[in-house]
Design a protein around this motif. Structure first.
Motif, PDB file in Angstrom:
ATOM      1  N   ILE A 285      20.458   8.842 -16.765  1.00 17.23           N
ATOM      2  CA  ILE A 285      21.189   7.851 -17.549  1.00 17.23           C
ATOM      3  C   ILE A 285      20.866   6.471 -17.011  1.00 17.23           C
ATOM      4  O   ILE A 285      20.925   6.229 -15.803  1.00 17.23           O
ATOM      5  CB  ILE A 285      22.714   8.083 -17.496  1.00 17.23           C
ATOM      6  N   SER A 286      20.534   5.543 -17.897  1.00 18.02           N
ATOM      7  CA  SER A 286      20.200   4.176 -17.502  1.00 18.02           C
ATOM      8  C   SER A 286      21.461   3.348 -17.315  1.00 18.02           C
ATOM      9  O   SER A 286      22.560   3.732 -17.733  1.00 18.02           O
ATOM     10  CB  SER A 286      19.308   3.522 -18.566  1.00 18.02           C
ATOM     11  N   VAL A 292      18.902  10.309 -21.316  1.00 17.38           N
ATOM     12  CA  VAL A 292      17.722  11.075 -21.735  1.00 17.38           C
ATOM     13  C   VAL A 292      17.882  12.466 -21.152  1.00 17.38           C
ATOM     14  O   VAL A 292      17.881  12.655 -19.931  1.00 17.38           O
ATOM     15  CB  VAL A 292      16.407  10.424 -21.271  1.00 17.38           C
ATOM     16  N   LEU A 293      18.048  13.439 -22.047  1.00 19.34           N
ATOM     17  CA  LEU A 293      18.422  14.796 -21.663  1.00 19.34           C
ATOM     18  C   LEU A 293      17.304  15.764 -22.021  1.00 19.34           C
ATOM     19  O   LEU A 293      16.843  15.789 -23.164  1.00 19.34           O
ATOM     20  CB  LEU A 293      19.710  15.194 -22.390  1.00 19.34           C
ATOM     21  N   THR A 330      13.594   3.240 -14.997  1.00 19.49           N
ATOM     22  CA  THR A 330      13.363   2.013 -14.231  1.00 19.49           C
ATOM     23  C   THR A 330      12.781   0.963 -15.161  1.00 19.49           C
ATOM     24  O   THR A 330      12.016   1.273 -16.082  1.00 19.49           O
ATOM     25  CB  THR A 330      12.407   2.254 -13.042  1.00 19.49           C
ATOM     26  N   ASN A 331      13.172  -0.283 -14.959  1.00 17.93           N
ATOM     27  CA  ASN A 331      12.637  -1.409 -15.735  1.00 17.93           C
ATOM     28  C   ASN A 331      12.731  -1.189 -17.237  1.00 17.93           C
ATOM     29  O   ASN A 331      11.817  -1.539 -17.985  1.00 17.93           O
ATOM     30  CB  ASN A 331      11.185  -1.696 -15.339  1.00 17.93           C
ATOM     31  N   GLY A 332      13.820  -0.577 -17.694  1.00 20.38           N
ATOM     32  CA  GLY A 332      14.019  -0.368 -19.118  1.00 20.38           C
ATOM     33  C   GLY A 332      13.173   0.723 -19.726  1.00 20.38           C
ATOM     34  O   GLY A 332      13.082   0.831 -20.959  1.00 20.38           O
TER      35      GLY A 332
END
Length: 409
Positions: A285-286, A292-293, A330-332
């Motif tokens: 999870i961001s 994103v699963l 990372t980084n979007g």
């Protein structure tokens, strides 16, 4: 089911940027390698490192390869399976400092705490910490006379550790210590099930027992919230200050409960998107709430799809075919490895814009790295995201122990 250990990052633990190495205050004399391998002694007093992240490869000792590696915006740090530490340069991967140890037993992995400038590991029930700024041993602490810690987490200057669970009562000991000096803060017996994460953020620490989630005050260990009895939580996915309940990855059934996002304050359910019936296996999870699963067929989880969900706006974003692999955000961007059965593009690092997905264009288009030995499936690779604006990721290969720093695709 094939499982891989993610070096912290998360699924599980946020490796925030820490201060870089400096020569002042470091060990005055060379120290021996903590690896225990045969070969020449590694002389590694603390050394300052200047310059940006660069591309490099570095070999790992067998003890490092059996341990865990993480990174800050300034360096790579690995914890050995004997409780030692190895700090490496962001510029070339060379060893800049070591902290040796000779413990034997189960390792709980590695956490990096930015507030306390500490890397912390636990082997055979003993905490050990290294000072990330000086490369010196910060403290050691033995809190239990027997048993071992199996899961670590850190946030806001506190390190948390879960002991091996009682298989009958589904409980475990949870200890909290101050990251700066190892001072014990509290101990509690908590409901916990093997395989569930230990999450800590915003002054709380969260545990799950395969049915319910419990929140405790970080300062006292007192319970402040419990998920409602009518909300089942077979498995908890955490990251970016989010809590999401999914079906259990160890379930043998064909029907899985809907995802439920929990309010971190009350642990009551919030609206959550879910429009797939596949088995949830792992997720990341961001910070801005994109889950994103990895979801796969109940009979064979080795192939499935990465499905992205916008938790804040209650909708599914995108999906892409995958085979089971490590992943990070990372980084979007969502970062994972290309499918192992893709003959034209396997063995590469793949990055996808979290919001645009695989159909993104321009700067949001999917990107792949070149193929490297460290990114092959047989190496059981894991992704380490340094955080900050480094523009790089590090891949740890376990079969033939090595690290590769490469530009984020």
């Amino acid at each position: 089911m094939k499982r891989r250990i993610v070096a912290v990052g998360a699924a599980l633990l946020v490796l925030a940027g820490c201060a870089g190495n400096t020569a002042s205050g470091g060990p005055k004399n060379p120290v021996s390698s903590p690896s225990g391998d045969s070969g020449p002694t590694v002389e590694a007093p603390s050394k300052s490192v200047s310059g940006p992240w660069r591309a490099w490869t570095a070999s790992l000792s067998s003890r490092e390869a059996r341990g865990s590696c993480g990174a800050t915006a300034h360096q790579v740090v690995c914890a050995t399976d004997s409780g030692g530490f190895v700090g490496r340069s962001r510029a070339d991967g060379r060893i800049t400092w070591t902290v040796p140890a000779s413990d034997h037993g189960e390792s709980a992995g590695l956490v990096v705490d930015a507030a306390g400038e500490r890397a912390v590991t636990a082997v055979a029930g003993r905490f050990r910490a290294a000072n990330l700024r000086t490369g010196a041993q910060a403290w050691t602490r033995q809190l239990r006379t027997s048993g071992a810690y199996v899961v670590l987490a850190a946030a806001d200057g506190i390190v948390y550790a879960l002991g091996a669970p009682d298989p009958v009562n589904h409980t475990a000991g949870l200890d909290a210590v101050r990251a700066s000096d190892g001072t014990p803060l509290w101990h509690r017996t908590v409901a916990w099930s093997t395989g569930e994460p230990l999450a800590a953020f915003r002054g709380r620490v969260y545990t799950a027992d395969g049915t319910r989630v419990t929140a405790r005050d970080a300062r006292t260990g007192d319970i402040v919230a419990t998920s409602p009895t009518g909300v089942k939580c077979p498995h908890l996915v955490t990251g970016g200050h989010y809590l999401v309940c999914t079906g259990s990855p160890s379930s043998a059934g064909d029907i899985f409960p809907p995802m439920r996002r929990l309010d971190p304050a009350t642990l009551r359910p919030l609206p959550t998107p879910r429009n797939t019936i596949d088995k949830p296996v792992r997720g990341v999870i961001s910070d801005d709430g994109v889950l994103v699963l990895y979801e796969a067929g109940a009979e064979d989880p080795s192939a499935g799809n990465w499905n992205a969900y916008d938790l804040e706006n209650d909708r599914k974003l995108w999906s892409t075919y995958a085979t089971e692999a490590d992943a990070a955000v990372t980084n979007g961007r969502f970062v994972t490895f290309t499918p192992v059965n893709d003959r034209t593009a396997r063995g590469r690092v793949l990055s996808i814009d979290l919001h645009a997905g695989p159909q993104g264009a321009g700067t949001a288009a999917p990107r792949m790295s070149a193929a490297y030995s460290q990114t092959r499936d047989g190496e059981h690779p894991v992704i380490v995201a340094p955080g900050g604006d480094t523009g790089h990721v590090v891949v740890m290969a376990r079969t033939h122990g090595s690290l590769r720093s490469l530009p984020l695709p």
